[in-house]
Scaffold this motif. Structure first.
Motif, short mmCIF file in Angstrom:
data_model
loop_
_atom_site.label_atom_id
_atom_site.label_comp_id
_atom_site.label_asym_id
_atom_site.label_seq_id
_atom_site.Cartn_x
_atom_site.Cartn_y
_atom_site.Cartn_z
N VAL A 83 0.86 -1.18 0.00
CA VAL A 83 0.00 0.00 0.00
C VAL A 83 0.90 1.23 0.00
O VAL A 83 1.94 1.26 0.68
N GLU A 84 0.53 2.23 -0.78
CA GLU A 84 1.32 3.44 -0.93
C GLU A 84 0.46 4.65 -0.55
O GLU A 84 -0.75 4.66 -0.79
N PHE A 85 1.10 5.66 0.04
CA PHE A 85 0.44 6.96 0.25
C PHE A 85 1.22 7.98 -0.57
O PHE A 85 2.42 8.18 -0.36
N ILE A 86 0.52 8.61 -1.53
CA ILE A 86 1.21 9.41 -2.55
C ILE A 86 0.63 10.83 -2.58
O ILE A 86 -0.59 11.04 -2.54
N GLY A 87 1.53 11.82 -2.66
CA GLY A 87 1.16 13.20 -2.97
C GLY A 87 1.68 13.49 -4.36
O GLY A 87 2.87 13.32 -4.64
N THR A 135 -7.50 21.53 -7.42
CA THR A 135 -7.79 21.21 -8.82
C THR A 135 -8.11 22.52 -9.53
O THR A 135 -9.06 23.22 -9.17
N GLY A 136 -7.29 22.85 -10.51
CA GLY A 136 -7.48 24.10 -11.23
C GLY A 136 -7.74 23.87 -12.71
O GLY A 136 -8.24 22.83 -13.13
N THR A 137 -7.37 24.86 -13.52
CA THR A 137 -7.60 24.78 -14.97
C THR A 137 -6.59 23.88 -15.64
O THR A 137 -6.94 23.07 -16.51
N ASN A 138 -5.33 23.98 -15.23
CA ASN A 138 -4.26 23.23 -15.89
C ASN A 138 -3.52 22.26 -14.98
O ASN A 138 -2.61 21.56 -15.43
N VAL A 139 -3.88 22.21 -13.70
CA VAL A 139 -3.07 21.43 -12.76
C VAL A 139 -3.96 20.84 -11.67
O VAL A 139 -5.00 21.40 -11.32
N ARG A 140 -3.53 19.68 -11.17
CA ARG A 140 -4.21 19.05 -10.04
C ARG A 140 -3.17 18.57 -9.05
O ARG A 140 -2.19 17.93 -9.43
N LEU A 141 -3.40 18.88 -7.76
CA LEU A 141 -2.57 18.36 -6.69
C LEU A 141 -3.46 17.45 -5.84
O LEU A 141 -4.49 17.91 -5.34
N ARG A 142 -3.09 16.19 -5.73
CA ARG A 142 -3.94 15.24 -5.03
C ARG A 142 -3.12 14.35 -4.10
O ARG A 142 -1.91 14.16 -4.30
N TYR A 143 -3.79 13.84 -3.08
CA TYR A 143 -3.22 12.83 -2.19
C TYR A 143 -4.10 11.58 -2.31
O TYR A 143 -5.34 11.68 -2.31
N PHE A 144 -3.48 10.42 -2.39
CA PHE A 144 -4.28 9.21 -2.51
C PHE A 144 -3.52 7.99 -1.99
O PHE A 144 -2.29 7.97 -1.94
N LEU A 145 -4.30 7.01 -1.56
CA LEU A 145 -3.78 5.69 -1.20
C LEU A 145 -3.88 4.79 -2.42
O LEU A 145 -4.87 4.86 -3.18
N ARG A 146 -2.86 3.97 -2.63
CA ARG A 146 -2.89 3.02 -3.75
C ARG A 146 -2.44 1.65 -3.26
O ARG A 146 -1.36 1.53 -2.68
N VAL A 147 -3.28 0.66 -3.47
CA VAL A 147 -2.92 -0.73 -3.15
C VAL A 147 -2.54 -1.43 -4.44
O VAL A 147 -3.25 -1.31 -5.46
N VAL A 148 -1.41 -2.14 -4.42
CA VAL A 148 -0.92 -2.83 -5.61
C VAL A 148 -0.69 -4.31 -5.28
O VAL A 148 0.06 -4.63 -4.35
#
Length: 321
Positions: A83-87, A135-148
């Protein structure tokens, strides 16, 4: 009988090949966050422009929960589960390249075989989350968990987004803003705002003084402009978006008159000012004063303001714990 035997042989060979390659073995992944019922949810604009309620986290808070893996068959061979926590920062005009400013990994299971549906616990302790979700017009900054679930040919993955807010304390210096707008021998205006830095739920209070008026002004309005800048020289993209517009005068003013301004920020979709985020983008806000004369000519004066998110003392105590 020979044909039937050949068909059986072919099917058995195909099944054996699929089993060797890990094909035909699937699983559903579900990520469950700890304390989700008690955690505040906030609206976050997603990539498609629609808003979604996401659980809210702050800088320094731990992120923990469970990963539920439900097998679709009798077993699942894998080369490790993590599991990963990503910015991450994503430019909409450069979708092939994601810029990870935060990447944490926890191994849930070493390479092997799952023979039944399984639940794994995970925890990322006191995670530094330096930037706010955006989340803007040209860019998105997000944090998410990812299970692989790593497999021989094609990994099985699942992502879950969370929201992050950055909190600030009251600015040490917060001077008032004073400016002049003038057209020689025609117009001379002074305007003053009570401060230069505002919390997102603040009120912009100010006054406009007409010192010289020799043109026929029809009306005057004040607007909040969001300026989003992305990229690096020479490839810089700037997008201006009008967030709010408020008419402050309708009719011709006279010399010596003063017009009050009261603009409530809480009703608008605003974020804190973001300057040079990971050397990828900036988001700045401006108060834009517009005067329109009877010939529909428009006169502008723009002034940058700093927006910040006020920390709730209860929230701060909760994070420290």
């Amino acid at each position: 009988e020979l044909l039937l035997a050949l068909l059986c042989t072919g099917v058995c060979y195909t099944l054996a090949k699929m089993s060797f390659l890990g094909l035909g073995q699937g699983a559903d992944i579900r990520i469950e966050l700890s304390g989700l019922e008690a955690r505040k949810k906030v609206d976050v604009k997603m990539e498609d422009g629609k808003k979604e309620k996401l659980p809210l986290y702050f800088d320094g808070e731990s992120v923990s929960g469970k990963v539920h893996i439900t097998l679709k068959g009798k077993k699942l061979e894998h080369h490790g589960i993590r599991v990963e926590f990503i910015g991450q920062i994503e430019m909409f005009y450069d979708r092939g390249n994601h810029h990870d400013f935060l990447s944490l990994v926890r191994q849930l299971d070493p390479p092997g075989e799952l023979t039944s549906s399984t639940t794994f616990n995970f925890e990322f302790l006191q995670v530094d989350k330096p930037y706010e979700t955006y989340t803007g017009t040209n860019v998105r900054l997000r944090y998410f968990l990812r299970v692989v679930i790593v497999k021989r040919l094609s990994d099985i993955t699942k992502e879950l987004d969370v929201a992050v807010h950055t909190l600030s304390s009251f600015p040490d210096m917060n001077n008032s803003l004073k400016m002049e707008v003038g057209i020689e021998d025609c117009l001379h205006i002074e305007f003053e705002y009570n401060k230069s830095k505002y919390s997102l739920r603040d009120i912009v209070i100010g006054k406009i003084y007409f010192l010289l008026v020799r043109i026929k002004i029809k009306h005057m309005e004040i607007a909040i402009i969001r300026k989003e800048t992305t990229g690096t020289p020479p490839n810089i993209y700037t997008e201006n978006e009008q967030i709010a517009k408020y008419e402050i005068m309708d009719g011709a003013p006279v010399r010596g008159e003063s017009i009050p301004i009261r603009l409530f920020l809480a009703g608008y979709d605003l974020s804190p000012t973001m300057r040079d985020i990971n050397k990828k983008f900036s988001v700045r806000f401006y108060l834009n004063l517009v005067l329109v004369d009877e010939e529909e000519r428009r006169y502008f004066k723009q002034q940058e303001i700093t927006l910040w998110r006020k920390g709730d003392p209860k929230t701060a105590r909760k994070i420290i714990k």
